[in-house]
Design an enzyme around this catalytic site. Structure first.
Site, mmCIF file in Angstrom:
data_model
loop_
_atom_site.group_PDB
_atom_site.id
_atom_site.type_symbol
_atom_site.label_atom_id
_atom_site.label_comp_id
_atom_site.label_asym_id
_atom_site.label_seq_id
_atom_site.Cartn_x
_atom_site.Cartn_y
_atom_site.Cartn_z
ATOM 1 N N SER A 65 0.801 -1.235 0.000
ATOM 2 C CA SER A 65 0.000 0.000 0.000
ATOM 3 C C SER A 65 0.831 1.281 0.000
ATOM 4 O O SER A 65 0.269 2.362 -0.196
ATOM 5 C CB SER A 65 -0.938 0.026 1.206
ATOM 6 O OG SER A 65 -2.001 -0.862 0.982
ATOM 7 N N LYS A 68 0.397 3.201 -3.052
ATOM 8 C CA LYS A 68 -0.788 4.069 -3.225
ATOM 9 C C LYS A 68 -0.389 5.554 -3.182
ATOM 10 O O LYS A 68 -1.055 6.404 -3.765
ATOM 11 C CB LYS A 68 -1.829 3.759 -2.143
ATOM 12 C CG LYS A 68 -2.413 2.339 -2.240
ATOM 13 C CD LYS A 68 -3.241 2.025 -0.999
ATOM 14 C CE LYS A 68 -3.854 0.631 -1.061
ATOM 15 N NZ LYS A 68 -4.537 0.288 0.218
ATOM 16 N N TYR A 190 -3.499 -2.433 -10.405
ATOM 17 C CA TYR A 190 -3.401 -2.224 -8.948
ATOM 18 C C TYR A 190 -2.476 -3.268 -8.305
ATOM 19 O O TYR A 190 -1.568 -2.927 -7.530
ATOM 20 C CB TYR A 190 -4.815 -2.285 -8.352
ATOM 21 C CG TYR A 190 -4.862 -2.275 -6.848
ATOM 22 C CD1 TYR A 190 -4.781 -1.083 -6.133
ATOM 23 C CD2 TYR A 190 -5.000 -3.463 -6.120
ATOM 24 C CE1 TYR A 190 -4.831 -1.077 -4.740
ATOM 25 C CE2 TYR A 190 -5.049 -3.468 -4.739
ATOM 26 C CZ TYR A 190 -4.961 -2.272 -4.054
ATOM 27 O OH TYR A 190 -5.008 -2.281 -2.672
ATOM 28 N N TYR A 241 -4.808 3.773 8.043
ATOM 29 C CA TYR A 241 -6.193 3.260 8.127
ATOM 30 C C TYR A 241 -6.778 3.512 9.517
ATOM 31 O O TYR A 241 -6.637 4.603 10.039
ATOM 32 C CB TYR A 241 -6.259 1.770 7.732
ATOM 33 C CG TYR A 241 -5.439 1.495 6.496
ATOM 34 C CD1 TYR A 241 -5.878 1.958 5.247
ATOM 35 C CD2 TYR A 241 -4.211 0.855 6.557
ATOM 36 C CE1 TYR A 241 -5.122 1.747 4.108
ATOM 37 C CE2 TYR A 241 -3.451 0.639 5.426
ATOM 38 C CZ TYR A 241 -3.910 1.092 4.207
ATOM 39 O OH TYR A 241 -3.162 0.892 3.097
ATOM 40 N N VAL A 259 1.221 -3.817 3.747
ATOM 41 C CA VAL A 259 1.216 -5.159 4.361
ATOM 42 C C VAL A 259 2.494 -5.951 4.079
ATOM 43 O O VAL A 259 2.654 -7.048 4.594
ATOM 44 C CB VAL A 259 -0.020 -6.013 3.967
ATOM 45 C CG1 VAL A 259 -1.295 -5.454 4.564
ATOM 46 C CG2 VAL A 259 -0.129 -6.191 2.470
HETATM 47 O O1 DON Z 1 -4.998 -4.612 -1.799
HETATM 48 C C1 DON Z 1 -4.347 -5.156 -0.916
HETATM 49 O O2 DON Z 1 -4.898 -5.805 -0.042
HETATM 50 C C2 DON Z 1 -2.843 -5.030 -0.931
HETATM 51 N N1 DON Z 1 -2.347 -4.961 -2.268
HETATM 52 C C3 DON Z 1 -2.385 -3.803 -0.204
HETATM 53 C C4 DON Z 1 -2.883 -3.725 1.210
HETATM 54 C C5 DON Z 1 -1.976 -2.988 2.132
HETATM 55 O O3 DON Z 1 -0.787 -2.930 1.960
HETATM 56 C C6 DON Z 1 -2.626 -2.419 3.348
HETATM 57 N N2 DON Z 1 -1.691 -1.673 4.162
HETATM 58 N N3 DON Z 1 -1.238 -1.868 5.251
#
Ligand code: DON
Length: 306
Positions: A65, A68, A190, A241, A259
């Site tokens: 993320s 993003k 994405y 978040y 993550v």
């Molecule tokens: O969409 C997802 O679930 C992952 N590509 C990214 C989620 C993420 O990194 C949330 N952050 N802590």
């Protein structure tokens, strides 16, 4: 000349790695479940061009993320304020992959960092670029001034094969008219930009424009100063978040988590700092990286709250 952070980073690394391991690696993306959990790195890049690093600060990891942030900066460059008609600027108070607010709020995601918001941003990039994930990668290359960074194709494929939840979010937003490209194309782009692999040192360097009024030190303007300030505000309020309040309380800096276990933080006017360790808490944020940033902000006296 900025302070010398070398000794401080070493102390923090020694202290944090001595704590009992807490949390687990992300396993909902199978390729991430294979990462060795107890790695730790931290790097600081200063606006006057110094780089400090310790531990596994040069080991590439899946930025997830944190991408993003780059996707949003690129979309802002291209789309400007029109972007804010399609995505909000409020914390969601929900997990990053939640759908619950979308029905009540008619397919407009709360912010660009929850998955729904990042999918809208990726949709914008799908309209602007033939290969949106390459556009994000090349944007990172421009920020770094080199092309050493790539997309981990295994991680991208692994997430794409397990993207039912993001597909549900994307279809739902499309039903409200807030996604223009085909859902499959948005998910492909994405998952690929989330699978960019970078080290702490590379992330700290690439994000320096956020600490320097929108300009890479010694280099080109990335965003105007107002947009850089706004991006920092979004990181502070939404970057972690439903832990954003806790992060503001503990760390006191704009942050963006992923993550993969990375957490990037910005000290406006001074530096960017990135810590990485793969074990995550229940919010999907790295336990050891958050601990390290909390110690760094306190010891260096750099909280934006004084
Ligand atoms: O969409 C997802 O679930 C992952 N590509 C990214 C989620 C993420 O990194 C949330 N952050 N802590």
């Amino acid at each position: 000349m900025s302070a010398d952070f070398a000794a401080l980073l070493q102390t923090i690394a020694a202290e944090v790695t001595a704590l009992p391991p807490e949390g687990d690696v992300a396993d909902y993306i199978p390729a991430l479940a294979r990462v060795a959990p107890d790695q730790f790195g931290i790097a600081v890049a200063t606006v006057d061009g110094r780089l400090f690093r310790t531990g596994a600060a040069d080991t590439p990891f899946s930025i997830q993320s944190i991408s993003k942030l780059f996707a949003l900066a690129l979309a802002l460059q291209r789309e400007g304020d029109a972007l804010w008609r399609r995505v909000g600027r409020e914390p969601s108070g929900t997990p990053f992959n939640s759908l619950v607010l979308l029905e009540r709020e008619r397919g407009i995601p709360r912010n660009p960092f929850v998955n729904a918001g990042a999918l809208v941003i990726t949709d914008v990039l799908c309209r602007r670029f033939l290969q949106p994930e390459r556009a994000v990668l090349e944007f990172v290359h421009r920020l770094l001034g080199r092309t050493s960074v790539g997309i981990d194709a295994d991680v991208a494929r692994s997430e794409r094969r397990h993207s039912d939840r993001n597909a549900a979010i994307a279809h739902f937003m499309r039903s409200f008219g807030n996604l223009q490209a085909e859902v499959g194309a948005v998910l492909d782009a994405y998952c690929a930009h989330c699978a960019i692999a970078m080290s702490c040192a590379e992330l700290a360097e690439a994000a320096l424009f956020l600490a320097a009024d929108g300009r890479q030190p010694g280099g080109a303007r990335v965003l105007d100063a107002a947009d850089a300030r706004r991006l920092n505000a979004l990181m502070l309020t939404c970057g972690a978040y439903d832990a954003a309040g806790d992060f503001a309380f503990r760390i006191g800096l704009p942050t963006k988590t992923g993550v993969g276990g990375g957490i990037l933080a910005i000290v406006p006017g001074r530096l960017s700092v990135c810590a990485w360790s793969p074990r995550l808490d229940a919010n999907g944020n790295s336990v050891a990286a958050a601990e390290a940033l909390e110690r760094f902000a306190a010891a260096a006296g750099v909280s934006i709250f004084g």
